[in-house]
Design a protein around this motif. Sequence first.
Motif, mmCIF file in Angstrom:
data_model
loop_
_atom_site.group_PDB
_atom_site.id
_atom_site.type_symbol
_atom_site.label_atom_id
_atom_site.label_comp_id
_atom_site.label_asym_id
_atom_site.label_seq_id
_atom_site.Cartn_x
_atom_site.Cartn_y
_atom_site.Cartn_z
ATOM 1 N N PRO A 75 -63.878 54.849 -10.592
ATOM 2 C CA PRO A 75 -64.273 55.946 -9.839
ATOM 3 C C PRO A 75 -65.192 55.910 -8.589
ATOM 4 O O PRO A 75 -64.983 56.688 -7.539
ATOM 5 C CB PRO A 75 -65.175 56.935 -10.930
ATOM 6 N N VAL A 76 -66.051 54.995 -8.682
ATOM 7 C CA VAL A 76 -66.843 54.662 -7.586
ATOM 8 C C VAL A 76 -66.025 54.255 -6.281
ATOM 9 O O VAL A 76 -66.223 54.516 -5.085
ATOM 10 C CB VAL A 76 -67.990 53.659 -7.820
ATOM 11 N N ARG A 111 -62.859 54.419 -5.918
ATOM 12 C CA ARG A 111 -61.838 55.462 -5.324
ATOM 13 C C ARG A 111 -62.589 56.396 -4.449
ATOM 14 O O ARG A 111 -61.850 56.781 -3.700
ATOM 15 C CB ARG A 111 -61.280 56.075 -6.655
ATOM 16 N N ASP A 112 -63.661 56.938 -4.719
ATOM 17 C CA ASP A 112 -64.414 57.806 -3.961
ATOM 18 C C ASP A 112 -64.716 57.216 -2.506
ATOM 19 O O ASP A 112 -64.608 57.872 -1.630
ATOM 20 C CB ASP A 112 -65.560 58.366 -4.740
ATOM 21 N N ALA A 113 -65.002 56.023 -2.788
ATOM 22 C CA ALA A 113 -65.337 55.243 -1.412
ATOM 23 C C ALA A 113 -64.182 55.057 -0.467
ATOM 24 O O ALA A 113 -64.230 55.377 0.558
ATOM 25 C CB ALA A 113 -66.180 54.029 -1.626
ATOM 26 N N GLY A 123 -61.494 57.039 -0.385
ATOM 27 C CA GLY A 123 -61.166 58.423 -0.036
ATOM 28 C C GLY A 123 -62.089 58.933 1.295
ATOM 29 O O GLY A 123 -61.948 59.302 2.250
ATOM 30 N N LYS A 124 -63.403 58.544 1.294
ATOM 31 C CA LYS A 124 -64.643 58.571 2.416
ATOM 32 C C LYS A 124 -64.126 57.944 3.496
ATOM 33 O O LYS A 124 -64.489 58.253 4.582
ATOM 34 C CB LYS A 124 -65.849 58.418 1.820
ATOM 35 N N HIS A 125 -63.471 56.866 3.465
ATOM 36 C CA HIS A 125 -62.950 55.956 4.568
ATOM 37 C C HIS A 125 -61.685 56.330 5.099
ATOM 38 O O HIS A 125 -60.957 55.368 5.943
ATOM 39 C CB HIS A 125 -63.138 54.575 4.375
ATOM 40 N N SER A 166 -55.918 56.402 1.369
ATOM 41 C CA SER A 166 -55.330 56.983 0.322
ATOM 42 C C SER A 166 -53.820 56.255 0.021
ATOM 43 O O SER A 166 -53.248 55.698 0.984
ATOM 44 C CB SER A 166 -55.067 58.521 0.640
#
Length: 308
Positions: free
Chosen positions: A156-157, A159-161, A163-165, A168
């Motif tokens: 999760p950590v 994957r979220d990071a 996406g923020k950059h 995908s």
Amino acid sequence: MRTKRTTRLAIYAALLSGALVASGVTAASAEERDPVADAIAQAPLNAQVINDQHESASVDLSTGEGALVAENAHHQEASISYDLDSGPSLTLTAQDSRSSNGADTTAQVLSDGSARLLTVFTDADSNLVSKYATEIPEGWAAQKRSDGGYDIVPGPVLRDALGKHGLSGEFVLATIDAPWAVDANGAEVATSFELVGNQLLQRIKPDANTAFPVTADPRVVGHGYYFSIYYNKSETRSMRDTGAVVGFILAAGAAIAALPGGVAVSAVLYTVGAGAVAAIATVAGNASGEGRCLKLDVPSFIPTSVKC
């Protein structure tokens, strides 16, 4: 004095002995056949195996990002691993080898870029279980697939990071293929995987028609990283300059490398070359002039102009 029956049996024995010698098989060697070795030799995909039952082996991935390794130690202690050049690895190690239910395990590397732990059960049992200690890289997680196998994907950590950059796509480090098991006649045997903590269990369910030995395996396929980075209009406009291209890519790599499990992804970003940078700047300029955005495929670093 010999009877006709005794004479006839003697003739049959002589004929049988002659047939065995002619075929290169003696009565003694027939008794010494190893059921485990025979089962391993008849396993699915056996023609692609590059090491024998007691050898260790390693093969580099065609992508050049790592290697698949099979290790066979003493007493059939076996393990397979997918080792990335950037450091992280996925490892499966057989446990309870030569256990009370007759299990015997060997590690194999296949020429198709996969590795497996082949387990042979020689003794009938109502509930056979293979146990494998599983080491998953920090920051990554096992995600069960509909076919019963597992994909090793960002946790999760991470994957979220990503996406923020703007990253995908298909972030699959490796796959543990769907489980299979076959009996001595080649018939399929019911089987399934269960991941309990750091232990992968393969449960095999023989029935009354199952002929032993039964052969089963978890097979690991390394994928590397294939993903895309999407840039907005402002970023695309800036990336008309080659310096900005390098800056954006290195900044994303540095931010991701600081995350648990991120070093493997950032290592791929750092492989961008001067030729790719120039091509990216050209496509970014064209895209910006048309009011479009830049998409960058990794690790090929092929730039594309897309709607945004």
